[in-house]
Write a protein that holds these residues in place. Structure first.
Motif, PDB file in Angstrom:
ATOM      1  N   GLU A 195       9.892  21.509 -30.668  1.00  0.00           N
ATOM      2  CA  GLU A 195       9.223  20.579 -29.765  1.00  0.00           C
ATOM      3  C   GLU A 195       9.395  19.142 -30.243  1.00  0.00           C
ATOM      4  N   VAL A 196       9.702  18.252 -29.322  1.00  0.00           N
ATOM      5  CA  VAL A 196       9.884  16.840 -29.682  1.00  0.00           C
ATOM      6  C   VAL A 196       8.607  16.270 -30.292  1.00  0.00           C
ATOM      7  N   ASP A 197       7.449  16.609 -29.704  1.00  0.00           N
ATOM      8  CA  ASP A 197       6.211  16.002 -30.190  1.00  0.00           C
ATOM      9  C   ASP A 197       5.748  16.558 -31.528  1.00  0.00           C
ATOM     10  N   ALA A 198       6.477  17.539 -32.075  1.00  0.00           N
ATOM     11  CA  ALA A 198       6.163  18.024 -33.426  1.00  0.00           C
ATOM     12  C   ALA A 198       6.542  17.013 -34.491  1.00  0.00           C
ATOM     13  N   TYR A 199       7.201  15.933 -34.114  1.00  0.00           N
ATOM     14  CA  TYR A 199       7.659  14.926 -35.072  1.00  0.00           C
ATOM     15  C   TYR A 199       6.843  13.642 -34.976  1.00  0.00           C
ATOM     16  N   ARG A 200       5.678  13.725 -34.359  1.00  0.00           N
ATOM     17  CA  ARG A 200       4.799  12.550 -34.290  1.00  0.00           C
ATOM     18  C   ARG A 200       4.269  12.239 -35.688  1.00  0.00           C
ATOM     19  N   MET A 201       3.840  11.020 -35.884  1.00  0.00           N
ATOM     20  CA  MET A 201       3.492  10.551 -37.221  1.00  0.00           C
ATOM     21  C   MET A 201       2.364  11.353 -37.869  1.00  0.00           C
ATOM     22  N   LEU A 202       1.349  11.707 -37.110  1.00  0.00           N
ATOM     23  CA  LEU A 202       0.234  12.437 -37.710  1.00  0.00           C
ATOM     24  C   LEU A 202       0.652  13.810 -38.220  1.00  0.00           C
ATOM     25  N   GLU A 203       1.657  14.410 -37.621  1.00  0.00           N
ATOM     26  CA  GLU A 203       2.191  15.669 -38.144  1.00  0.00           C
ATOM     27  C   GLU A 203       2.852  15.451 -39.502  1.00  0.00           C
ATOM     28  N   LEU A 204       3.542  14.329 -39.663  1.00  0.00           N
ATOM     29  CA  LEU A 204       4.209  14.039 -40.931  1.00  0.00           C
ATOM     30  C   LEU A 204       3.191  13.699 -42.019  1.00  0.00           C
ATOM     31  N   VAL A 205       2.109  13.046 -41.635  1.00  0.00           N
ATOM     32  CA  VAL A 205       1.011  12.815 -42.588  1.00  0.00           C
ATOM     33  C   VAL A 205       0.460  14.151 -43.069  1.00  0.00           C
ATOM     34  N   ALA A 206       0.250  15.079 -42.145  1.00  0.00           N
ATOM     35  CA  ALA A 206      -0.262  16.404 -42.522  1.00  0.00           C
ATOM     36  C   ALA A 206       0.702  17.121 -43.459  1.00  0.00           C
ATOM     37  N   ASP A 207       2.004  16.951 -43.249  1.00  0.00           N
ATOM     38  CA  ASP A 207       2.983  17.540 -44.162  1.00  0.00           C
ATOM     39  C   ASP A 207       2.802  16.999 -45.576  1.00  0.00           C
ATOM     40  N   ASN A 208       2.601  15.699 -45.707  1.00  0.00           N
ATOM     41  CA  ASN A 208       2.446  15.106 -47.036  1.00  0.00           C
ATOM     42  C   ASN A 208       1.196  15.626 -47.735  1.00  0.00           C
ATOM     43  N   VAL A 209       0.127  15.763 -46.993  1.00  0.00           N
ATOM     44  CA  VAL A 209      -1.100  16.329 -47.571  1.00  0.00           C
ATOM     45  C   VAL A 209      -0.844  17.763 -48.032  1.00  0.00           C
ATOM     46  N   ALA A 210      -0.103  18.527 -47.228  1.00  0.00           N
ATOM     47  CA  ALA A 210       0.204  19.914 -47.587  1.00  0.00           C
ATOM     48  C   ALA A 210       1.036  19.996 -48.859  1.00  0.00           C
ATOM     49  N   VAL A 211       1.953  19.055 -49.069  1.00  0.00           N
ATOM     50  CA  VAL A 211       2.757  19.047 -50.287  1.00  0.00           C
ATOM     51  C   VAL A 211       1.864  18.833 -51.508  1.00  0.00           C
ATOM     52  N   VAL A 212       0.953  17.880 -51.413  1.00  0.00           N
ATOM     53  CA  VAL A 212       0.049  17.619 -52.542  1.00  0.00           C
ATOM     54  C   VAL A 212      -0.745  18.880 -52.873  1.00  0.00           C
TER      55      VAL A 212
END
Length: 336
Positions: free
Chosen positions: A75-92
């Motif tokens: 999905e195109v909207d899976a690349y919105r900024m808040l999704e990428l923020v959530a990815d960074n939190v998940a990495v931590v």
């Protein structure tokens, strides 16, 4: 949780809202997440990983969702900024940490700044390379980009149309990437601005031909191109296709400053720095925690690869200011 030595980088996959994220980590100590831009991968930080590890940090270079071995949602909207923020939190969280310092380049700088803005409880400091911080808000992005260029088309508008840039890039990924990297590097920049597309033309029409910048070997290009030849370009380009969604998602943060300790490094020949000179001038209000700002004379867009030794020095100096003096686990206090 076991951590890597300062000697050997380790590849691993961790769970995230995207599905999985691929990262490369090296060293022990305070966690530093390194976020690449377009069109790159974790490999953009190959010079920083060993340097930060040797200086006493746990350096982790992430393949942003849509890139490399990380998941590529359809999905195109899976690349919105808040999704990428959530990815960074998940990495931590996946790394067994509670907080991290963020270092981002290009799109990675914007992702890092937004992560610090939205989740100050997790991200305690942020370093931005190439792209200055501009608070959310203002006019709708697509309208701004549509007005740029006059008779020509701004590259962001060109990238925003699904499938259009893919049709240009994917038949010759290696050649396109070589030209793109050369067009934005100090020693191979063309005379005409490569950020604009003539009506009916292609972005690559203004790229240098048969020239690689000094920082990019044929072997490096093989690594970078090999990832995109395997994955395609859509995941990477979908970041550009969410800028209006980001504008809506971040409306509550309109005009908000990033208050954590911060660092900015720009290239004197980088359009990202020169176009956004007003954003740099606004740093006393928008980045009140800024501890240092540097413009590298004669440097293009790919700072950490064009000037790796200088970037490593500036990052380590700043990290020692932010994190306090740290020492590698395999060295005593005399290590420098």
């Amino acid at each position: 949780m076991p951590q890597t030595s300062a000697v050997d980088p380790t590849h691993r996959l961790v769970p995230s809202p995207a599905g999985r994220l691929h990262l490369v980590e090296q060293g022990d100590g305070p966690l530093v997440l390194l976020l690449h831009g377009f069109p790159e991968s974790w490999y953009a930080w190959r010079h920083q990983l060993p340097a930060l590890a040797a200086a006493g940090y746990r350096a982790v270079a992430v393949d942003v969702r849509g890139y490399g071995r990380s998941s590529r949602p359809a999905e195109v909207d899976a690349y919105r900024m808040l999704e990428l923020v959530a990815d960074n939190v998940a990495v931590v969280e996946a790394l067994g940490e509670r907080s991290a310092v963020l270092v981002g380049h290009d799109w990675g700088a914007t992702i890092a700044a937004t992560s610090a803005l939205v989740r100050p409880d997790v991200f305690r400091a942020v370093a931005l390379l190439s792209v200055p911080y501009t608070p959310p808000g203002g006019p709708r992005p697509s309208e701004v980009f549509a007005r740029m260029g006059g008779e020509e088309e701004f590259y962001v508008s060109y990238f925003q149309e699904p499938g259009r840039a893919e049709a240009e890039i994917e038949p010759d990924v290696r050649g396109w990437l070589a030209g793109f990297y050369a067009a934005l590097s100090a020693d191979t920049m063309p005379g005409s601005d490569p950020h604009f597309v003539a009506r009916g033309g292609r972005l690559r029409d203004r790229f240098p031909v048969d020239r690689l910048p000094h920082w990019l070997s044929e072997a490096d290009l093989d690594v970078l191109a090999g990832e995109f030849e395997r994955t395609g370009m859509t995941g990477a380009l979908n970041r550009y296709r969410n800028m209006d969604r980001d504008w809506q998602d971040l409306a509550d943060f309109a005009g908000a400053p990033v208050t954590q300790p911060s660092l900015f490094i720009g290239g004197g020949l980088d359009a990202s720095t020169t176009w956004l000179a007003d954003a740099i001038e606004a740093y006393p209000a928008t980045l009140p925690g800024l501890t240092a700002s540097h413009i590298l004379d004669g440097c293009g867009h790919f700072l950490q690869q064009e000037r790796p030794a200088e970037i490593n020095r500036l990052l380590i100096e700043w990290l020692r200011n932010v994190c306090g003096q740290v020492y590698p686990s395999n060295a005593g206090p005399s290590a420098t």
